[in-house]
Motif scaffolding. Sequence first.
Motif, PDB file in Angstrom:
ATOM      1  N   ILE A 233     -12.364 -43.522 -12.801  1.00  0.00           N
ATOM      2  CA  ILE A 233     -11.147 -42.929 -12.237  1.00  0.00           C
ATOM      3  C   ILE A 233     -11.454 -41.803 -11.266  1.00  0.00           C
ATOM      4  CG2 ILE A 233      -9.870 -43.524 -14.322  1.00  0.00           C
ATOM      5  CD1 ILE A 233      -9.874 -40.580 -15.079  1.00  0.00           C
ATOM      6  N   PHE A 234     -12.696 -41.324 -11.228  1.00  0.00           N
ATOM      7  CA  PHE A 234     -13.037 -40.195 -10.362  1.00  0.00           C
ATOM      8  C   PHE A 234     -12.708 -40.478  -8.893  1.00  0.00           C
ATOM      9  CE2 PHE A 234     -16.068 -37.552  -7.945  1.00  0.00           C
ATOM     10  CZ  PHE A 234     -15.748 -36.309  -8.446  1.00  0.00           C
ATOM     11  N   PRO A 235     -13.150 -41.606  -8.312  1.00  0.00           N
ATOM     12  CA  PRO A 235     -12.791 -41.854  -6.903  1.00  0.00           C
ATOM     13  C   PRO A 235     -11.303 -42.068  -6.692  1.00  0.00           C
ATOM     14  CG  PRO A 235     -13.928 -43.752  -7.858  1.00  0.00           C
ATOM     15  CD  PRO A 235     -14.045 -42.646  -8.845  1.00  0.00           C
ATOM     16  N   TRP A 236     -10.597 -42.607  -7.690  1.00  0.00           N
ATOM     17  CA  TRP A 236      -9.154 -42.756  -7.556  1.00  0.00           C
ATOM     18  C   TRP A 236      -8.490 -41.386  -7.415  1.00  0.00           C
ATOM     19  CZ3 TRP A 236      -8.232 -46.465 -12.301  1.00  0.00           C
ATOM     20  CH2 TRP A 236      -8.903 -47.672 -12.082  1.00  0.00           C
ATOM     21  N   ALA A 237      -8.915 -40.462  -8.265  1.00  0.00           N
ATOM     22  CA  ALA A 237      -8.328 -39.124  -8.224  1.00  0.00           C
ATOM     23  C   ALA A 237      -8.592 -38.453  -6.882  1.00  0.00           C
ATOM     24  CB  ALA A 237      -8.888 -38.276  -9.366  1.00  0.00           C
ATOM     25  N   LYS A 238      -9.800 -38.636  -6.356  1.00  0.00           N
ATOM     26  CA  LYS A 238     -10.135 -38.003  -5.084  1.00  0.00           C
ATOM     27  C   LYS A 238      -9.283 -38.548  -3.949  1.00  0.00           C
ATOM     28  CE  LYS A 238     -14.260 -36.658  -4.030  1.00  0.00           C
ATOM     29  NZ  LYS A 238     -15.692 -36.527  -3.721  1.00  0.00           N
ATOM     30  N   ARG A 239      -8.829 -39.798  -4.080  1.00  0.00           N
ATOM     31  CA  ARG A 239      -8.007 -40.388  -3.026  1.00  0.00           C
ATOM     32  C   ARG A 239      -6.548 -39.945  -3.100  1.00  0.00           C
ATOM     33  NH1 ARG A 239      -9.343 -44.378   0.164  1.00  0.00           N
ATOM     34  NH2 ARG A 239      -7.226 -45.206   0.172  1.00  0.00           N
ATOM     35  N   THR A 240      -6.067 -39.624  -4.282  1.00  0.00           N
ATOM     36  CA  THR A 240      -4.628 -39.410  -4.448  1.00  0.00           C
ATOM     37  C   THR A 240      -4.205 -37.955  -4.585  1.00  0.00           C
ATOM     38  OG1 THR A 240      -4.819 -39.730  -6.844  1.00  0.00           O
ATOM     39  CG2 THR A 240      -4.357 -41.669  -5.518  1.00  0.00           C
ATOM     40  N   LEU A 241      -5.077 -37.094  -5.088  1.00  0.00           N
ATOM     41  CA  LEU A 241      -4.668 -35.712  -5.333  1.00  0.00           C
ATOM     42  C   LEU A 241      -4.442 -34.963  -4.026  1.00  0.00           C
ATOM     43  CD1 LEU A 241      -6.973 -34.725  -8.322  1.00  0.00           C
ATOM     44  CD2 LEU A 241      -4.533 -35.237  -8.378  1.00  0.00           C
ATOM     45  N   LYS A 242      -3.419 -34.128  -4.014  1.00  0.00           N
ATOM     46  CA  LYS A 242      -3.074 -33.348  -2.817  1.00  0.00           C
ATOM     47  C   LYS A 242      -3.705 -31.966  -2.866  1.00  0.00           C
ATOM     48  CE  LYS A 242       1.355 -35.674  -2.175  1.00  0.00           C
ATOM     49  NZ  LYS A 242       2.817 -35.485  -2.081  1.00  0.00           N
ATOM     50  N   ILE A 243      -4.941 -31.913  -3.308  1.00  0.00           N
ATOM     51  CA  ILE A 243      -5.682 -30.657  -3.352  1.00  0.00           C
ATOM     52  C   ILE A 243      -7.072 -30.928  -2.800  1.00  0.00           C
ATOM     53  CG2 ILE A 243      -4.408 -29.689  -5.300  1.00  0.00           C
ATOM     54  CD1 ILE A 243      -6.675 -30.571  -7.119  1.00  0.00           C
ATOM     55  N   LYS A 244      -7.817 -29.862  -2.560  1.00  0.00           N
ATOM     56  CA  LYS A 244      -9.153 -29.990  -1.992  1.00  0.00           C
ATOM     57  C   LYS A 244     -10.091 -30.595  -3.026  1.00  0.00           C
ATOM     58  CE  LYS A 244     -12.838 -27.253   0.115  1.00  0.00           C
ATOM     59  NZ  LYS A 244     -12.999 -28.112   1.290  1.00  0.00           N
ATOM     60  N   VAL A 245     -10.622 -31.778  -2.739  1.00  0.00           N
ATOM     61  CA  VAL A 245     -11.513 -32.451  -3.685  1.00  0.00           C
ATOM     62  C   VAL A 245     -12.785 -32.943  -3.012  1.00  0.00           C
ATOM     63  CG1 VAL A 245      -9.704 -33.175  -5.292  1.00  0.00           C
ATOM     64  CG2 VAL A 245     -10.252 -34.610  -3.326  1.00  0.00           C
ATOM     65  N   ASP A 246     -12.976 -32.632  -1.726  1.00  0.00           N
ATOM     66  CA  ASP A 246     -14.142 -33.177  -1.036  1.00  0.00           C
ATOM     67  C   ASP A 246     -15.440 -32.503  -1.460  1.00  0.00           C
ATOM     68  OD1 ASP A 246     -12.408 -31.344   0.761  1.00  0.00           O
ATOM     69  OD2 ASP A 246     -14.439 -30.965   1.468  1.00  0.00           O
ATOM     70  N   ASN A 247     -15.367 -31.393  -2.193  1.00  0.00           N
ATOM     71  CA  ASN A 247     -16.589 -30.751  -2.674  1.00  0.00           C
ATOM     72  C   ASN A 247     -16.756 -30.914  -4.186  1.00  0.00           C
ATOM     73  OD1 ASN A 247     -14.540 -29.045  -3.438  1.00  0.00           O
ATOM     74  ND2 ASN A 247     -15.562 -27.168  -2.800  1.00  0.00           N
ATOM     75  N   TRP A 248     -16.189 -31.999  -4.723  1.00  0.00           N
ATOM     76  CA  TRP A 248     -16.394 -32.358  -6.122  1.00  0.00           C
ATOM     77  C   TRP A 248     -17.391 -33.506  -6.174  1.00  0.00           C
ATOM     78  CZ3 TRP A 248     -13.654 -30.927 -10.773  1.00  0.00           C
ATOM     79  CH2 TRP A 248     -12.804 -29.832 -10.591  1.00  0.00           C
TER      80      TRP A 248
END
Length: 457
Positions: A233-248
């Motif tokens: 689910i990690f890549p799914w969350a990175k695609r959908t969340l409206k917060i900064k996730v590119d450094n996770w």
Amino acid sequence: MASVTSDAFPTETEKELISQLQDHFKAEFSEREKKGQLYQPLFGELALTRILRQNRLDVDASGEWIRSFFSVFEELDGDTVFPEMMQKMDCIEKEQRLVRTEDLPGVKELHGFVSLIYNHEQLTKTGDPLSFYPLGELNKQKIMTRGVFQRYERFVLHGWLLRAIELDRMSRKQQRLCRVVNIIDVTGCTLSKVICKAFDQRAEKMMQRLEKLVPDLTAGNWVINAPWIMQKIFPWAKRTLKIKVDNWFLCNGDGEQDPDLLTLVDVAQLRELGAFRYKAKEENEQLDADFHYIKRGQVLEKALEVQSGNRVWWKFVVLPGGLLLPPPEVQFGVVGVWDIPDEAPVSSESSSRARCRPKREAAQERPSAMIVEDGGTLDLVTGDFEDDDSDYEGLREEELRHFSLWKAVDGEHQGEVFVPKSGLVVLRWSNEFNILRGKRIQFEVGIVEAPQASTTT
């Protein structure tokens, strides 16, 4: 152009852009200076450098960010809170140490709700502070039911304000822009704790406010000890969340073999952080058992990766308890979490940063089974939540089999569900309602892929 993660002090070109920002906000900055409120960690040259780099040296975009900051800072009564944080930091510096978890306002009130190491005693290899968050020790349901949302929000807010002050002073000493390295340990986190729509909505809104309060101060958020379902689910969350996730970044296992993470920390530090966990996961506790034990107040999950058109079947029994006690019972149900299509729209916040997103892929090894114990996830809850999910695009669970109680006296329970989409199906046995007794169950589950073929686990 220096990258957003560069630790270099501002270049001559950046200093010219900083002057433009200062001229643009001359009236606001002058008024603050008269009042003694032109705080260096928020309005100084290094702070403006971080803001500019975060906005790709776009002066107009940086100006919009600063205007948003003023709005959020006022809402949070920042001119009262921040001077208190500055004074606290002065006392900490006199003791010649880093900020500790016990320095955070409100941490004692949240005992039993949250656990973390705000700063490891030893800096990273690059000279940056190191934080540790064992998500399995966060009890977001308890935080919500006990009505301590605002306390937790204040706890998080003060932590970031202290971080801005600490990093500003540390940067001046080291003559480089320091950033915090966050280690997030997901040992013990079940899907039931990771996905909770009402909670996730609040967390997303809170994070959006925090992103307007301080620029990015991290050198990466490194997720360790993730079972395969979390990796899924990690890549799914990175695609959908409206917060900064590119450094996770998702690490393999405990991170001790991750070359990128080991450029920042050493194995000894990772092991010290892992030993901190208040309730370390018991490894291989059921290898020799013929039943699965659900501790009091906790959850047992079995996750299956499925394709559209599959059917998932199960049978289980709740084993008897003591002779003088009522028949043991558990709450059972089935949920689905579906794949995010590659062509699905990505949130504007994520797409705007896609060009500079670090390219990193984590190996995803799928074990034959996944049995994990109860846990929690980061709680960033606002006190003014509105129950409106019209703009929420995060991960959701779809209930496939209604949750109901099953007792030992009911005997064997059998059933199946049809899988309408590809993704994950999670069978969940909950003992959360019982804080006194653990329960034992035996189960068997399987996937029917076609009329002539089936697999069993």
